[in-house]
Design an enzyme around this catalytic site. Structure first.
Site, short mmCIF file in Angstrom:
data_model
loop_
_atom_site.label_atom_id
_atom_site.label_comp_id
_atom_site.label_asym_id
_atom_site.label_seq_id
_atom_site.Cartn_x
_atom_site.Cartn_y
_atom_site.Cartn_z
N HIS A 36 0.82 -1.21 0.00
CA HIS A 36 0.00 0.00 0.00
C HIS A 36 0.85 1.27 0.00
O HIS A 36 0.34 2.38 0.10
CB HIS A 36 -0.91 -0.04 1.25
CG HIS A 36 -2.08 0.87 1.21
ND1 HIS A 36 -2.31 1.84 2.18
CD2 HIS A 36 -3.10 0.98 0.32
CE1 HIS A 36 -3.42 2.48 1.89
NE2 HIS A 36 -3.92 1.99 0.78
N LYS B 240 3.23 4.43 -1.14
CA LYS B 240 3.30 5.36 -2.26
C LYS B 240 4.61 6.14 -2.10
O LYS B 240 4.67 7.12 -1.35
CB LYS B 240 2.12 6.33 -2.28
CG LYS B 240 0.76 5.66 -2.46
CD LYS B 240 0.08 5.36 -1.16
CE LYS B 240 -1.33 4.83 -1.41
NZ LYS B 240 -1.92 4.25 -0.20
N ASP C 72 17.12 10.47 -7.90
CA ASP C 72 18.56 10.72 -7.80
C ASP C 72 19.10 10.57 -6.39
O ASP C 72 20.21 11.05 -6.09
CB ASP C 72 18.90 12.12 -8.34
CG ASP C 72 18.72 12.22 -9.85
OD1 ASP C 72 18.68 11.16 -10.51
OD2 ASP C 72 18.58 13.35 -10.36
N HIS D 52 -9.30 11.50 2.42
CA HIS D 52 -8.45 10.33 2.22
C HIS D 52 -7.11 10.48 2.93
O HIS D 52 -6.25 9.59 2.87
CB HIS D 52 -8.24 10.09 0.72
CG HIS D 52 -7.62 8.77 0.38
ND1 HIS D 52 -6.30 8.63 0.00
CD2 HIS D 52 -8.14 7.52 0.36
CE1 HIS D 52 -6.04 7.35 -0.25
NE2 HIS D 52 -7.13 6.66 -0.04
N LYS E 262 -4.18 10.53 5.67
CA LYS E 262 -3.81 9.59 6.74
C LYS E 262 -2.76 10.30 7.58
O LYS E 262 -1.57 10.24 7.27
CB LYS E 262 -3.28 8.29 6.14
CG LYS E 262 -4.19 7.72 5.04
CD LYS E 262 -3.36 6.97 4.00
CE LYS E 262 -4.10 6.74 2.72
NZ LYS E 262 -5.39 6.15 2.80
N ASP F 168 -0.01 16.44 20.56
CA ASP F 168 0.58 17.52 21.35
C ASP F 168 1.21 18.56 20.43
O ASP F 168 0.62 18.91 19.41
CB ASP F 168 1.57 16.96 22.37
CG ASP F 168 0.86 16.14 23.46
OD1 ASP F 168 -0.37 16.31 23.61
OD2 ASP F 168 1.52 15.35 24.15
#
Length: 481
Positions: A223, A225, A230, A399, A401, A406
């Site tokens: 999952h 991404k 370089d 969407h 995440k 704090d």
């Protein structure tokens, strides 16, 4: 006579199903997995005997015996990372005691080191993220490493493909790891990767699903991404490659979070990609050129990159999340498209809120998965009763995440707040220890809150009985979703 034979066949099938049920129940119990998940699978088998068998074979079996990379390979990559790391700022005495303990936990779980002197660019929309990414890819001189769960063959997917083909034809090394389920041919077409490979791009499916090994691999997906360019620029977060991330959906914008990093954390990100590449291809890429010297920049952020997957016994990212929640003193802000917490997280969040910590959770008003949305909403009553503030994002699909705790700790990555991300998917999160970045993302959270409606316990109780029943049934299955 015919009727007697028919009755005998029916009776035999009935007892055969009962016997299979008993066998599968024994197998589930013997695996000594999470009792909640075991009970969920037993419930499926009891209520859907035949269908339950099929679901269990493909989605329920525990296949965690493989190793991502050899110990020798890990040591080799670690030496390359350490050789070029700028260690001039190694002290962490300027961090809170809670952050130092969090860093130690991440290291002890996965060997993830704290990197210093990083520069972070934050993206909260697909348009700006892909503009920056495509610009960096166009500027690549040596290599481009990409890893995505979903690559759609739409406008933005085609733009990326053509750009990568141009770079490969001009001598830049291009490697792509794509999830085999997220990029099934019915979704992306048969020629997308063929065109890339013909131009010299190395494109490999992660955990390729084939018969008869289909049941061993279908449930464990990559999952992540990730992009590394370089060895100097890196990207990670929640955005796949698809038009909806840039153009939005029918009910509004696609609200997501991604970051671009420059600095020592890029080498850690590179090492993570190369471990996945080795796992997929058995090829260990360990040339010095993949870990170039990091040029000084004006970045001051401390980043720890933590990965998790089904091969990890201790569920590292879940434990990192849990540690952050249990040590929070002032605030916990959570954004997630799917909210399916285990009992440990339920108790931790409730304890934090009842102790006076300001706990806020933003969920989508409308979702791309009605089943997951109903299952997520089954937990809302418990949260509201404990004083947790729940918001439904109304400007589009939430969407993102991310979690803010704090005034110093923030985490952004690919991990949803659900069983699948914590236990079955290969995930990656950046754990950022910075008061400046914490304030920046807290301000973004506040913007999203203003584009959301708050859910009260009184109004939530007024939903229909049918909806409550549906939520309860789906909650029973939430460990499997």
């Amino acid at each position: 006579m015919t009727s007697l034979i028919g009755e005998w066949i029916k009776s035999s099938l009935f007892y055969l199903i009962l016997l299979l049920n008993l066998v599968f129940v024994i197998i589930i119990i013997s695996e000594k997995r999470n009792p909640v998940k075991s009970l969920a699978w037993i419930s499926v088998l009891m209520f859907m005997p035949v269908v339950g068998f099929i679901f269990y074979i493909f989605f329920g079996r525990d296949q965690r015996s493989q190793r991502m990379i050899s110990r020798k390979g890990k040591r080799k990559l670690k030496r390359l990372v350490e050789k070029n790391k700028d260690m001039s700022d190694t002290a962490v005495t300027d961090l809170d005691a809670e952050s130092i303990l969090q860093i130690k936990l991440g290291y002890n779980l996965t060997g993830a080191t704290l990197t210093h002197n990083n520069k972070i660019t934050l993206f909260t929309d697909g348009k700006s993220k892909f503009e920056a990414l495509f610009h960096d890819i166009a500027e690549a001189k040596s290599f481009i490493h990409l890893q995505y769960y979903i690559l759609d063959n739409d406008d933005i997917g085609s733009e990326l493909k053509q750009l990568l083909i141009e770079k490969a034809l001009n001598g830049v090394e291009v490697r792509i790891l794509y999830d085999d389920v997220g990029c099934w041919s019915w979704r992306i077409g048969h020629h997308y990767f063929d065109d890339l490979i013909a131009a010299g791009v190395q494109a490999k499916p992660f955990f390729k699903v084939t018969f008869p090994q289909l049941a061993n691999k279908l449930n464990y997906r990559n999952h992540r991404k990730v992009v590394i360019i370089d060895g100097k620029k890196g990207y990670l977060g929640g955005m796949n490659v698809a038009d909806r991330y840039r153009e939005g959906v029918s009910w509004g914008i696609w609200r997501d979070t991604h970051i671009r990093i420059e600095g020592n954390a890029v080498h850690e990100l590179q090492s993570i990609f190369l471990v996945d590449w080795n796992f997929t291809t058995k090829e260990l890429l360990s040339k010095q050129t993949y870990f170039p010297k990091i040029e000084p920049n004006d970045g001051k952020e401390k980043i720890q990159l933590v990965t998790s997957g089904p091969l990890d016994e201790n569920k590292p990212i879940a434990l990192m999340f849990l540690k952050g929640i249990t040590t929070a003193k002032e605030r916990i802000y959570i954004q997630t498209p799917y909210f399916l917490p285990s009992s440990e997280f339920i108790y931790a969040i409730q304890i934090a809120s009842l102790s006076g910590v300001d706990v806020r959770i933003i969920l989508p008003e409308h979702s791309d998965s009605p089943v997951l949305q109903r299952a997520s909403q089954s937990y809302i009553t418990q949260m509201l009763r404990s004083g947790v503030k729940i918001y439904f994002y109304t400007a589009g699909f939430m969407h993102a995440k991310a979690m803010v705790i704090d005034n110093e700790f923030t985490t952004i990555g690919s991990t949803n707040f659900d069983f699948r991300s914590f236990e079955q998917n290969f995930e990656i999160n950046a754990f950022i220890y910075s008061r400046d970045f914490n304030a920046i993302y807290a301000a973004e959270f506040e913007k999203d809150r203003k584009n959301s409606r708050r859910i009260t316990l009184r109004s939530w109780r007024k939903r229909s009985m049918w909806r409550k029943v549906t939520e309860s049934v789906l909650r029973l299955l939430s460990p499997l979703l």
